[in-house]
Design a protein around this motif. Structure first.
Motif, mmCIF file in Angstrom:
data_model
loop_
_atom_site.group_PDB
_atom_site.id
_atom_site.type_symbol
_atom_site.label_atom_id
_atom_site.label_comp_id
_atom_site.label_asym_id
_atom_site.label_seq_id
_atom_site.Cartn_x
_atom_site.Cartn_y
_atom_site.Cartn_z
ATOM 1 N N UNK A 280 -1.719 13.711 -8.251
ATOM 2 C CA UNK A 280 -1.258 13.812 -7.088
ATOM 3 C C UNK A 280 -2.386 13.655 -5.645
ATOM 4 N N UNK B 28 -4.285 11.936 -2.920
ATOM 5 C CA UNK B 28 -3.697 10.911 -2.315
ATOM 6 C C UNK B 28 -4.609 9.558 -2.384
ATOM 7 N N UNK C 192 7.991 0.246 -9.044
ATOM 8 C CA UNK C 192 7.747 -1.157 -8.908
ATOM 9 C C UNK C 192 7.865 -1.882 -10.056
ATOM 10 N N UNK D 275 3.568 5.552 6.874
ATOM 11 C CA UNK D 275 1.948 5.289 6.134
ATOM 12 C C UNK D 275 2.111 6.060 4.838
ATOM 13 N N UNK D 276 0.890 5.555 4.218
ATOM 14 C CA UNK D 276 0.570 6.629 3.155
ATOM 15 C C UNK D 276 0.294 8.081 3.399
ATOM 16 N N UNK E 167 -5.184 -3.718 2.583
ATOM 17 C CA UNK E 167 -4.888 -2.065 2.749
ATOM 18 C C UNK E 167 -5.145 -1.517 1.471
ATOM 19 N N UNK E 168 -5.371 -0.123 1.376
ATOM 20 C CA UNK E 168 -5.475 0.653 0.253
ATOM 21 C C UNK E 168 -4.281 0.757 -0.310
ATOM 22 N N UNK E 169 -4.533 0.441 -1.520
ATOM 23 C CA UNK E 169 -3.082 0.539 -2.506
ATOM 24 C C UNK E 169 -3.167 1.550 -3.740
ATOM 25 N N UNK F 230 0.750 -1.309 0.112
ATOM 26 C CA UNK F 230 0.113 0.090 -0.035
ATOM 27 C C UNK F 230 0.851 1.309 0.045
ATOM 28 N N UNK G 37 5.222 13.454 -4.158
ATOM 29 C CA UNK G 37 3.698 13.411 -3.408
ATOM 30 C C UNK G 37 3.468 15.029 -3.186
ATOM 31 N N UNK H 3 -2.735 4.989 -5.857
ATOM 32 C CA UNK H 3 -2.885 6.510 -5.521
ATOM 33 C C UNK H 3 -3.921 7.239 -6.220
ATOM 34 N N UNK I 170 4.407 1.333 -0.859
ATOM 35 C CA UNK I 170 5.064 1.438 -2.009
ATOM 36 C C UNK I 170 4.316 1.901 -3.324
ATOM 37 N N UNK I 171 3.043 1.272 -3.416
ATOM 38 C CA UNK I 171 2.332 1.760 -4.413
ATOM 39 C C UNK I 171 1.901 3.253 -4.413
ATOM 40 N N UNK I 172 2.015 3.873 -3.550
ATOM 41 C CA UNK I 172 1.424 5.133 -3.168
ATOM 42 C C UNK I 172 2.182 6.336 -3.472
ATOM 43 N N UNK I 173 3.566 6.064 -3.139
ATOM 44 C CA UNK I 173 4.631 7.264 -3.613
ATOM 45 C C UNK I 173 5.185 7.131 -4.987
ATOM 46 N N UNK I 174 4.979 8.251 -5.699
ATOM 47 C CA UNK I 174 5.142 8.225 -7.162
ATOM 48 C C UNK I 174 6.769 8.028 -7.390
ATOM 49 N N UNK I 175 7.560 8.144 -6.473
ATOM 50 C CA UNK I 175 8.989 8.156 -7.022
ATOM 51 C C UNK I 175 9.469 6.659 -6.647
ATOM 52 N N UNK I 176 8.845 5.724 -5.786
ATOM 53 C CA UNK I 176 8.940 4.334 -5.752
ATOM 54 C C UNK I 176 8.833 3.734 -7.002
ATOM 55 N N UNK J 105 3.266 1.063 -13.424
ATOM 56 C CA UNK J 105 3.365 1.723 -11.901
ATOM 57 C C UNK J 105 1.742 1.800 -11.453
#
Lengths: 678, 254
Positions: A613, A615, A63, A463-464, B165-167, A53, A447, B169, A55-61, B239
């Motif tokens: 952006x 959230x 995957x 957290x997110x 979890x929420x995943x 949750x 973010x 964005x 890792x998939x939230x922050x744009x610079x990470x 992504x």
């Protein structure tokens, strides 16, 4: 132990280290594989789904595995105005890729960037996270084929003071540090603007050439790598600093221009660049930017940094600092303009220990790059300010949160903090007083919503980045439920002078609002960072400082305050920029658009940014921004846009959503023709 | 009397203890204000933005769930501004959902929308999803999900399991498990808390639980299969999570 295991073992097994651990793994492995995420989850004892949750939230990470080289082309509003999209097109054609794709052999990944935060040297292309500015299509072949090398500037080693006064009041101890700093004084200096903007246009090469040439000619100059003085347009700039003389700036000075510069200097014929640019400003926050050596605490002390702190620790009180700040009218420069003194007083009065100070250096708003300038050019001032505010608010721990891509800011703040610690200006019992303050550096992972203070706190807690409900406010229950003050970098930069010169001095500028930094970019001749009293007009910023339109066509519109700001029509250029006034300066981003630039494109870019952006937490922002963007296809239904905008503005949980429709609404009102409306 | 506050909500007096929210007052009076993301036993999340009210002398329309009650407050749930904006939020909410016979009216969302005169959403959903029926007793049906976050709080903070979890964005946010895999591949213990708290029926019991013998076989087989799927989705997916088995954007939002 595996390499990854050793890397993770550095982190205590607590959730707060989730983002730093993910960043460390990504730095080592270039992306976050499923294996890596599971390893992080296991080490930190965070459920795997929650790691996913985050890792998939922050744009610079990342995957997905990127190519061996990563080419990123900025298409933000400033770069778009300066041809960024054309550069993306050329790169796409040359590489046979669309943005977001990787070549089949895994060689190159091409990406589009929302902002490289070097708007004053637009258009910007990054190869392997090395930004290059003022890029032309002709430069791309070399950029894409030449091996990119991240070359850090040679780090100066600053020796700890030979002897420190170990007794006596703070003033005595600080006087000893002052003597130590004086002892290290070197004579005349050639100061190179080696901020992000300068380095993107060849400052590293200029610096090397200057060092060699000064040595070869055995000239009595010390060559210093500083930050930018705000004259991004003149970078790489060289400032000549001699005792008892006003600094003189020459630029741009490419590496090849260095011999001629030194000849002119020797002959006393140095032609000065942009003296009026500096003279027209009221530089309080920027006073040492581009002059002081950010890597040397001794130089900072010689310029007067930490002297205010020493005096406060000797005979000041927290209440007096709060009083001065209240009198100064200092209000949050993150764009919300909330009274700083109110936060400090509330935190001081709140129950609970430890109390925290969080320095928001995330600066994720396209079109503004002021906080980076400040951190890169004068990091010791930030530390002094943080110490003063922590003392006033009763905070004993601090976190400086710096944008994940702002490498230079982070490096310089970290180095400054390490030196301050060695010099007894940070840590336990500072200058022998009862005041102790620990400071830690954290990095963001992208973010825009991190500008929202509770989202920033969530991020620090691992957290997110989703804003919290209020109340409680952070000053009552913030980081880990403890009283927390969150201040923007620019807000803090005003503090030492306010404490030193008194609140009335600051309030005397800008009709009670003080000075404000503005970032000029887009279609102006002299893009950069300037400081003026609030109440200044866009006309002054664009014409007197910006040097007018860079295209010969009149400037028709300004994007003021980035994606949370508005589109300002030329007929409002004489209106004073006052917080909460009719033309609100917001964070101070000023992107000039000439008569040929598409207002519609600019609005779509800003709204699309807000949509990406968002959230994802609250419905009006998450769903509404996407629906609004879709309404801008074709001729928009004005009433429909207004109705939906009202929902997003009024119902959203945080400032990002509440401000997201402003650009659209202002553009529809001021530039209806851009949308085929009358 | 210290610590008691008297408020007027929709013209009716209500007395509340210190620390209460305006929503507590609304509920005490039995006023039907939507509160989709508020678990009656949990802290406010502030995510659904449907409990908006008008407060006399206050700008904007605060969400009642995290608005502290104050003595003398005059609150209206029926103020035209509050109704209009709430209706707009409910429309955006309803527009996330894809109707189908199994989804019978979307429970609380359907009721709230109907009370605001919304029978049809004004827009089609941005995303389509397959139903995750890999668990034996319940399904996760993302086309009926409004992302209120109640299930993830129930799973992580109440039950301390952390299976979901929420995943992601933005509008690509979704409720999911590691690697956007299948529910059965997660550490879910089928405790049922998420199902109990879901306000829309996106998490709902299966009509006919699978037979015991079959369940054992299929669960283990599916666990292995979906773990593999989740891993490949994770390394392959874009992504935004495209390519992951349960997340299919309908149209190419930038």
């Amino acid at each position: 132990m595996s390499e990854r295991g050793a890397l993770l073992a550095q982190f205590p097994r607590e959730r707060t280290w989730l983002l730093p651990a993910l960043q460390a793994v990504q730095r080592a492995e270039r992306w976050l594989s499923a294996d890596a995420l599971e390893a992080v989850a296991a080490h930190l004892r965070v459920p795997a789904s929650e790691v996913w949750g985050v890792a998939s939230h922050y744009p610079e990470l990342r995957l997905t595995r990127p190519g061996r080289r990563i080419v990123r082309v900025c298409t933000g509003v400033s770069c778009h105005a300066r041809g960024g999209r054309d550069l993306l097109g050329v790169c796409a054609e040359r590489l046979g890729l669309r943005a977001g794709e990787t070549t089949p052999d895994g060689g190159v990944t091409l990406e589009e960037m929302d902002c490289a935060f070097a708007c004053a040297v637009a258009p910007v292309v990054e190869v392997d996270h090395e930004p290059r500015g003022r890029v032309t299509p002709g430069d791309l072949e070399t950029l894409l084929t030449a091996p990119a090398a991240h070359r850090a500037l040679p780090a100066a080693t600053i020796a700890p003071p030979a002897q420190r006064a170990l007794s006596g009041p703070p003033t005595t101890r600080f006087a000893a540090l002052g003597r130590e700093a004086e002892r290290r004084r070197t004579g005349a200096r050639l100061v190179v603007g080696a901020g992000t903007c300068g380095l993107a246009v060849g400052a590293r090469e200029t610096l090397e050439a200057l060092r060699l040439e000064v040595q070869r000619r055995t000239l009595p100059f010390t060559v210093v790598a500083a930050g930018c003085n705000g004259m991004c347009w003149a970078q790489p700039a060289v400032t000549v600093v001699r005792e008892g003389q006003a600094p003189r700036v020459a630029g741009p000075v490419a590496a090849g221009d260095v011999p001629r510069l030194l000849d002119a200097l020797a002959a006393g014929r140095l032609s000065e660049t942009g003296a009026d640019y500096l003279a027209r400003q009221q530089r309080a926050l920027l006073e040492r930017c581009g002059v002081t050596d950010p890597a040397d605490i001794a130089d900072a002390i010689r310029h007067g940094t930490y002297a205010t702190l020493a005096r406060v620790l000797a005979d000041g009180t927290p209440e007096r600092i709060i009083e001065q700040a209240r009198a100064s009218g200092l209000a949050g420069r993150g764009g919300a303009y909330f009274q700083a003194a109110v936060k400090w007083a509330a935190c001081r009065a709140a129950a609970g220990t430890p109390k925290y100070l969080v320095v928001n250096g995330e600066e994720g708003e396209p079109g503004i790059f002021k906080d980076r300038h400040l951190m890169e050019a004068d990091p010791h001032r930030l530390l002094e300010a943080a110490l003063l505010v922590a003392y006033a608010a009763g905070a004993s721990r601090g976190i400086v949160y710096v944008h994940g891509e702002a490498e230079l800011s982070a490096e310089r703040v970290a180095a400054a903090a390490a030196q301050a610690r060695e010099w007894g200006l940070l840590g336990e019992r500072i200058l022998g007083s009862d005041f102790s303050f620990e400071l830690e550096l954290r990095r963001g992972a992208g973010g825009f919503v991190l500008g929202e203070e509770t989202a920033l706190l969530e991020s620090i807690e691992g957290r997110r980045a989703m804003p919290r409900t209020r109340p409680p406010f952070p000053v009552e229950a913030g980081l880990w439920g403890k009283p927390t003050v969150i201040n923007n970098v620019e807000t803090l930069f005003a503090v030492p002078s306010i404490v030193e010169r008194g609140g009335a001095w600051f309030a005397g500028l800008g009709g009670g609002h003080g000075t404000k930094l503005f970032g000029l970019s887009g279609h102006v001749n002299r893009p950069g960072i300037v400081e003026l009293p609030l109440g200044a007009t866009l006309r002054t910023l664009l014409d007197e400082l910006g040097g007018g339109s860079s295209t010969g066509r009149p400037i028709r519109a300004v994007v003021l305050g980035g994606p949370s700001g508005s589109l300002v029509h030329a007929r409002q250029f004489e209106a004073p920029l006052v917080p909460r006034g009719p033309v609100n300066p917001g964070t101070g981003g000023v992107v000039a658009l000439d008569a040929r630039a598409s207002v519609r494109d600019a609005v779509r870019t800003l709204l699309a940014f807000n949509m990406r952006e968002s959230c994802g937490k609250c419905t009006p922002c998450r769903e509404g921004t996407a629906r609004l963007l879709a309404m801008l296809d074709g001729t928009p239904d004005r009433e429909g846009v207004k109705a939906l905008s009202e929902v997003v503005q009024v119902a959203s949980l945080c400032g990002l959503g509440q401000a997201a429709p402003l650009a659209v609404l202002s553009a529809l009102a001021e530039f209806p023709d851009a949308f085929g409306l009358s | 009397m210290r610590g008691r506050m008297k408020l007027a909500i929709d013209g009716r007096a209500v007395e509340l203890p210190e620390g209460a929210t305006v929503l507590d007052g609304v509920n005490r009076l039995g006023i039907p204000l939507p509160q989709l993301c508020k678990d009656p036993d949990g802290a406010p999340l502030g995510a659904c933005r449907t409990c908006l009210v008008h407060v006399e002398g206050q700008k904007g329309l605060p969400a009642a769930c995290h608005l502290p009650a104050r003595d003398g407050m005059v609150v209206s749930t029926e103020h035209p501004d509050a109704v209009r904006v709430r209706r707009g939020v409910l429309d955006l909410t309803l527009s996330m959902l894809t109707p189908s016979p199994e989804r019978a009216g979307f429970a609380q969302v359907g009721d709230a929308a109907a009370r605001h005169g919304l029978l049809e959403p004004s827009q089609a959903p941005l995303h389509r999803f397959d139903v995750d029926a890999t668990k034996s007793f319940f399904v996760l049906d993302r086309e009926a999900c409004i992302l209120c976050g109640r299930c993830t709080v129930a799973c992580g903070e109440v039950q301390q399991i952390g299976a979901i979890s929420l995943v992601g964005r933005g509008h690509a946010t979704r409720v999911g498990v590691f690697g956007d895999g299948a529910m059965a591949a997660s550490v879910c213990t089928s405790c049922g808390q998420c199902v109990a708290t879901c306000p829309t029926g996106a998490l709902r019991p299966k009509e006919t639980p699978a037979k015991i013998v079959r369940r054992v076989e299929t669960t283990s087989a599916r666990t292995a299969a979906s773990a593999a799927a989740s891993r490949s989705a994770c390394s392959r997916g874009s992504r935004a999570g495209g390519g992951a088995p349960f997340f299919k954007p309908t149209n190419a939002w930038p």
